[in-house]
Design an enzyme around this catalytic site. Sequence first.
Site, short mmCIF file in Angstrom:
data_model
loop_
_atom_site.label_atom_id
_atom_site.label_comp_id
_atom_site.label_asym_id
_atom_site.label_seq_id
_atom_site.Cartn_x
_atom_site.Cartn_y
_atom_site.Cartn_z
N SER A 135 0.82 -1.20 0.00
CA SER A 135 0.00 0.00 0.00
C SER A 135 0.86 1.26 0.00
O SER A 135 1.98 1.26 0.52
CB SER A 135 -0.89 0.01 1.26
OG SER A 135 -1.57 1.24 1.39
N TYR B 222 -1.67 -0.60 10.18
CA TYR B 222 -1.83 -0.90 8.75
C TYR B 222 -0.58 -0.49 7.98
O TYR B 222 -0.04 -1.27 7.19
CB TYR B 222 -3.07 -0.18 8.20
CG TYR B 222 -3.30 -0.41 6.73
CD1 TYR B 222 -3.91 -1.57 6.28
CD2 TYR B 222 -2.90 0.54 5.78
CE1 TYR B 222 -4.12 -1.79 4.93
CE2 TYR B 222 -3.11 0.32 4.44
CZ TYR B 222 -3.72 -0.84 4.01
OH TYR B 222 -3.90 -1.05 2.67
N ALA C 51 2.46 0.01 9.12
CA ALA C 51 3.59 -0.84 9.51
C ALA C 51 3.51 -2.21 8.85
O ALA C 51 4.52 -2.74 8.37
CB ALA C 51 3.64 -0.99 11.03
N SER C 52 2.31 -2.77 8.78
CA SER C 52 2.17 -4.10 8.17
C SER C 52 2.47 -4.05 6.68
O SER C 52 3.10 -4.97 6.14
CB SER C 52 0.76 -4.65 8.41
OG SER C 52 -0.22 -3.96 7.65
N LYS C 53 2.07 -3.00 6.02
CA LYS C 53 2.30 -2.88 4.57
C LYS C 53 3.76 -2.54 4.27
O LYS C 53 4.31 -2.96 3.25
CB LYS C 53 1.35 -1.87 3.95
CG LYS C 53 -0.12 -2.33 3.99
CD LYS C 53 -0.32 -3.63 3.23
CE LYS C 53 -1.79 -4.01 3.12
NZ LYS C 53 -2.00 -5.16 2.23
#
Length: 148
Positions: free
Chosen positions: A47, A60, A62-64
């Site tokens: 993203s 979100y 950090a995860s992407k």
Amino acid sequence: NKLLARQSESDWDIILRTNLKGCFNVVQAVAPIMMQSGGGHIINISSYSGVKGKRGQSAYSASKAALIGLTYSAAAELGEHNIRVNALLPGYMPTPMGNTAPAAMESAREESLVKRLSDSVEAAEFICYLLGTSNISGQVFSLDSRII
């Protein structure tokens, strides 16, 4: 969307488990099959928020961002087995999920250099193109016209 200072560890874990660990599990499951069959292509969906960060989306984002790191590492590890691994940043699309945040959608449109949102058909066509290549791996492709 929750500010980092107010986000529960449980919410953080759910987002990381879905967006990052989910991809890890898929890559780990398909890599041996691809090794046996002569290779393949893995495309992780990251993203714009994983590159730029976004207020209220620390987990979100950090995860992407971590998914981009996973993509680079997996490409380095799996390349010798003819497995190409890339990441795609499709951009903000008017999907059911995207439509739940009309202000964010309009902001993405305004930030776009061409004043439009990304298109799911164009993203699918790009993925089909990428799947047909044999020499592209370890790359991150942005289909978003916002400046990164």
